[in-house]
Structure formats: C-alpha cells, structure tokens
Motif scaffolding. Sequence first.
Motif, PDB file in Angstrom:
ATOM      1  N   LEU A 272     -18.210  37.397  15.631  1.00 42.64           N
ATOM      2  CA  LEU A 272     -19.225  37.637  14.695  1.00 42.64           C
ATOM      3  C   LEU A 272     -20.512  37.427  15.533  1.00 42.64           C
ATOM      4  O   LEU A 272     -21.605  38.187  15.456  1.00 42.64           O
ATOM      5  N   LEU A 273     -20.593  36.302  16.335  1.00 47.07           N
ATOM      6  CA  LEU A 273     -21.848  35.849  17.083  1.00 47.07           C
ATOM      7  C   LEU A 273     -22.107  36.939  18.090  1.00 47.07           C
ATOM      8  O   LEU A 273     -23.289  37.267  18.367  1.00 47.07           O
ATOM      9  N   ARG A 274     -21.124  37.655  18.637  1.00 47.14           N
ATOM     10  CA  ARG A 274     -21.539  38.818  19.831  1.00 47.14           C
ATOM     11  C   ARG A 274     -21.605  40.041  19.336  1.00 47.14           C
ATOM     12  O   ARG A 274     -21.573  40.839  20.098  1.00 47.14           O
ATOM     13  N   ASP A 275     -21.416  40.288  18.152  1.00 50.66           N
ATOM     14  CA  ASP A 275     -21.600  41.729  17.246  1.00 50.66           C
ATOM     15  C   ASP A 275     -23.127  41.934  17.039  1.00 50.66           C
ATOM     16  O   ASP A 275     -23.644  41.371  16.025  1.00 50.66           O
ATOM     17  N   PRO A 276     -23.813  42.847  17.683  1.00 52.35           N
ATOM     18  CA  PRO A 276     -25.091  42.906  17.320  1.00 52.35           C
ATOM     19  C   PRO A 276     -25.245  43.447  15.893  1.00 52.35           C
ATOM     20  O   PRO A 276     -26.345  43.099  15.428  1.00 52.35           O
ATOM     21  N   SER A 277     -24.391  44.083  15.224  1.00 52.99           N
ATOM     22  CA  SER A 277     -24.395  44.592  13.811  1.00 52.99           C
ATOM     23  C   SER A 277     -24.370  43.454  12.920  1.00 52.99           C
ATOM     24  O   SER A 277     -24.652  43.498  11.747  1.00 52.99           O
ATOM     25  N   GLN A 278     -24.181  42.064  13.421  1.00 53.44           N
ATOM     26  CA  GLN A 278     -24.047  41.000  12.488  1.00 53.44           C
ATOM     27  C   GLN A 278     -25.057  39.913  12.775  1.00 53.44           C
ATOM     28  O   GLN A 278     -24.822  38.846  12.158  1.00 53.44           O
ATOM     29  N   THR A 279     -26.206  40.378  13.319  1.00 56.08           N
ATOM     30  CA  THR A 279     -27.385  39.343  13.639  1.00 56.08           C
ATOM     31  C   THR A 279     -28.047  38.744  12.526  1.00 56.08           C
ATOM     32  O   THR A 279     -28.642  37.849  12.229  1.00 56.08           O
ATOM     33  N   ALA A 280     -27.807  39.508  11.311  1.00 56.48           N
ATOM     34  CA  ALA A 280     -28.377  39.234   9.827  1.00 56.48           C
ATOM     35  C   ALA A 280     -27.663  37.838   9.380  1.00 56.48           C
ATOM     36  O   ALA A 280     -28.139  37.216   8.520  1.00 56.48           O
ATOM     37  N   ILE A 281     -26.437  37.628   9.872  1.00 53.32           N
ATOM     38  CA  ILE A 281     -25.831  36.388   9.433  1.00 53.32           C
ATOM     39  C   ILE A 281     -26.136  35.155  10.081  1.00 53.32           C
ATOM     40  O   ILE A 281     -26.126  35.184  11.563  1.00 53.32           O
ATOM     41  N   GLY A 282     -26.802  34.040   9.840  1.00 50.59           N
ATOM     42  CA  GLY A 282     -27.006  33.144  10.377  1.00 50.59           C
ATOM     43  C   GLY A 282     -26.013  32.293  11.018  1.00 50.59           C
ATOM     44  O   GLY A 282     -24.869  32.262  10.562  1.00 50.59           O
ATOM     45  N   ILE A 283     -26.282  31.418  12.014  1.00 53.02           N
ATOM     46  CA  ILE A 283     -25.254  30.624  12.651  1.00 53.02           C
ATOM     47  C   ILE A 283     -24.725  29.582  11.699  1.00 53.02           C
ATOM     48  O   ILE A 283     -23.423  29.417  11.878  1.00 53.02           O
ATOM     49  N   SER A 284     -25.344  28.889  10.913  1.00 52.96           N
ATOM     50  CA  SER A 284     -25.098  28.163   9.794  1.00 52.96           C
ATOM     51  C   SER A 284     -24.125  28.723   8.870  1.00 52.96           C
ATOM     52  O   SER A 284     -23.178  28.342   8.716  1.00 52.96           O
ATOM     53  N   ASP A 285     -24.497  30.090   8.411  1.00 56.83           N
ATOM     54  CA  ASP A 285     -23.516  30.734   7.608  1.00 56.83           C
ATOM     55  C   ASP A 285     -22.188  31.130   8.328  1.00 56.83           C
ATOM     56  O   ASP A 285     -20.984  31.133   7.559  1.00 56.83           O
ATOM     57  N   ILE A 286     -22.190  31.240   9.436  1.00 61.40           N
ATOM     58  CA  ILE A 286     -20.890  31.745  10.331  1.00 61.40           C
ATOM     59  C   ILE A 286     -20.031  30.364  10.362  1.00 61.40           C
ATOM     60  O   ILE A 286     -18.923  30.239  10.072  1.00 61.40           O
ATOM     61  N   ALA A 287     -20.717  29.350  10.429  1.00 62.20           N
ATOM     62  CA  ALA A 287     -19.943  27.895  10.601  1.00 62.20           C
ATOM     63  C   ALA A 287     -19.460  27.739   9.583  1.00 62.20           C
ATOM     64  O   ALA A 287     -18.093  27.485   9.398  1.00 62.20           O
ATOM     65  N   TYR A 288     -19.970  27.723   8.139  1.00 63.18           N
ATOM     66  CA  TYR A 288     -19.481  27.537   6.936  1.00 63.18           C
ATOM     67  C   TYR A 288     -18.230  28.546   6.467  1.00 63.18           C
ATOM     68  O   TYR A 288     -17.369  28.282   6.039  1.00 63.18           O
ATOM     69  N   ARG A 289     -18.696  29.894   6.973  1.00 64.34           N
ATOM     70  CA  ARG A 289     -17.721  30.811   6.651  1.00 64.34           C
ATOM     71  C   ARG A 289     -16.639  30.749   7.464  1.00 64.34           C
ATOM     72  O   ARG A 289     -15.347  31.090   7.088  1.00 64.34           O
ATOM     73  N   CYS A 290     -16.335  30.125   8.595  1.00 67.23           N
ATOM     74  CA  CYS A 290     -15.388  29.833   9.374  1.00 67.23           C
ATOM     75  C   CYS A 290     -14.384  28.546   9.058  1.00 67.23           C
ATOM     76  O   CYS A 290     -13.630  28.195   9.787  1.00 67.23           O
ATOM     77  N   GLY A 291     -14.896  27.772   8.017  1.00 70.55           N
ATOM     78  CA  GLY A 291     -14.347  26.752   7.604  1.00 70.55           C
ATOM     79  C   GLY A 291     -14.793  25.376   8.141  1.00 70.55           C
ATOM     80  O   GLY A 291     -13.668  24.416   8.219  1.00 70.55           O
ATOM     81  N   PHE A 292     -15.952  25.342   8.929  1.00 68.77           N
ATOM     82  CA  PHE A 292     -16.220  24.057   9.523  1.00 68.77           C
ATOM     83  C   PHE A 292     -17.205  23.239   8.462  1.00 68.77           C
ATOM     84  O   PHE A 292     -18.108  23.703   7.861  1.00 68.77           O
ATOM     85  N   VAL A 293     -17.311  22.111   8.713  1.00 66.18           N
ATOM     86  CA  VAL A 293     -17.792  21.029   7.659  1.00 66.18           C
ATOM     87  C   VAL A 293     -19.369  21.144   7.872  1.00 66.18           C
ATOM     88  O   VAL A 293     -20.079  20.828   6.985  1.00 66.18           O
TER      89      VAL A 293
END
Length: 326
Positions: A272-293
């Motif tokens: 997700l982080l390396r996909d240019p088409s997913q830059t609208a997703i914040g890093i915090s959102d990625i963290a929670y989406r991937c199951g991190f506390v």
Amino acid sequence: MSGVHTLDTRGIEQARQFSHVEQFVLNSGVGATGIERPRGAGPGHLTAATSLSGLHNTMVLTEVEDPSVVYSRPVQRGAELVTLTVANGPIAATIDGRRQRYSPGTPIVTGCSQEGEAQVLERISRCLIRVHRADLHLSDADIQRALDGELSWADWHREVMIHTTRLTQRIKAGQEHPPDPAGIDRYAAGVVELLLRSALDLPETGEPPTAEDRRRRAERFIEQNLLDPNLSPEMVAANQAISLRQLSRSFADGPGVAATIVRARLDYADRLLRDPSQTAIGISDIAYRCGFVSPAHFSRAYKTRHGITPSDARHTAIIAPKAPQP
C-alpha cells in the motif's frame, strides 16, 4: 417452501412501501434475515434471504420473488472461493463465456477464477453454500474438474443441500442453539467436500494432512483474512479444526503463527505504501487497517521488517522516476 416469501411487490416504488414489505418478510416467522433488490430488477423486486455465516463460510436459503424479472447477478469471483448452488427452478448461467441451462435440482459449482452471471427466469427457491478453497481437502485438479462440470449428481446430493441450508431457517427461528462460527465453517466445508468427492467419484485416501499441508492451508487462510482485526493463531487453528499446539508444530521450522500474521500484514502495508495510487490513504489509516494497535507500533515493526520507516517508503514511491515513454 412456504409461500410467505413470494410476495408480489412489482408495484412498490416508494421507500416507505418497501420498508413495510421488508418488515413483513423479516417478521414472517421463517427466519428470513435479509432483503435485497437484485441488480437490474424493477422497482420493488425483492428476494428474501436467510443466511448463516461462520468466520468465512456461508450457507444461504433464498426465495427469488417476481418471475417476470430476470434475476441476474455476477457469479461469485475470487481465487479462493467455491460455491455450490441448487435451485428448484431452471437457471441459465454464463460462466467464462460459456452459456449453459441447468434443469431444476441440478447442483452448480462456481467460483475460483471463473467469471459470469446466473439468470433465474422463474420464481424459485435457491440453496447455496459458499466456502473458502483452503477449507477443502481436494487437489487443484479435482477442484478444476468440478468447475468444468465433470460431476455425476444423484438425487441425494440435492437433498443434502436442501437439508443443510434449511438448517439456517431453524437456527434463525430459534428452534436450535446456533453453533459457534468455527463450527459453521467446518460444517459448511464438510458438506461441500462430501458432495464434491461423491460427485467426482474420488476414492477416500484416509491419509491425514501433513504438517506442510496444514502450514500451507494456514498461510492461505491468513492471506484471505489479513484485514480481519480478530485474526489470531487461535482463529487459524479453529479454521483448521486442530489444536493451537498442533498448528504451532506445523510452523516449527520457521516463523511461528503469530509472526507469520504480522509479517503478512507488514508486507501488505508495504504494498500500500509503495503504490502511487494509494497515496490518499494516510499512514495511520494503513496501520490500523493492517491490525496494528497504534501508528508508532506499526512504524517500529515496519522498520524492523523492511529496513526503512513507513514515511520513507511512501516518499520513495512518490518521487520514484517514471519510466520513459517509448
């Protein structure tokens, strides 16, 4: 099947009227738990559905109302799904570009990489069981034979399907205690495997799965349920119908089950982080989406796994030079 499902609602166009009919079906005493308006259907066209879902497998009993409207929806897709359906009316299905008409009572196997749609041309009852490929102890070649229609069905196959899905009504109506989700998964998968083995005339090998088989199925299940916040070694063991200790032994020669889950989530986050088409997703959102506390926990784990911070990985993807145009 009770006629209470088959309501003539073609004249209903207003949301208020639809709501009244929906409540009538849901309170009809047959255990219906869902109402949907199929794609392409006219105003007010309803389907009453009673479903029983486990962690990832599902049994569904539906009544398709209004025979004047062709009921059409895409066949379930995805590389890890197998669906077995039987209806008491004719179905015309186009799968992978091949059109075929199935007579009433003929089970239909779809899923995996197949694409297409099914059309119900009459008012019918439909029984459906959908399971994940990882739950079936069948070879890929056998699954492909089933998808290609190389099966020999008998009347008892249809009866088993009908009996299995009717249990959803009885459970929803409170006549029986609902089983646990993992139990539903095992039951649904067991029924589908029984029917496919019989229809394919496969011999019983009697050989238990090896540790490698269990690990491979567990890894597949982890990939399928990566974004489930409840994904855990206990959940994976329940899916395999084995103890947590047995599952741990299957991972003895490498990262453990918990570590495998974390690695898979970090690798997904990296994509997700390396996909240019997913830059609208914040890093915090990625963290929670991937199951991190927390984002901080995610950042530490990501750097340990990939050698750089999530911010650096995203920055690299954004500024990466584009390939020259020919």
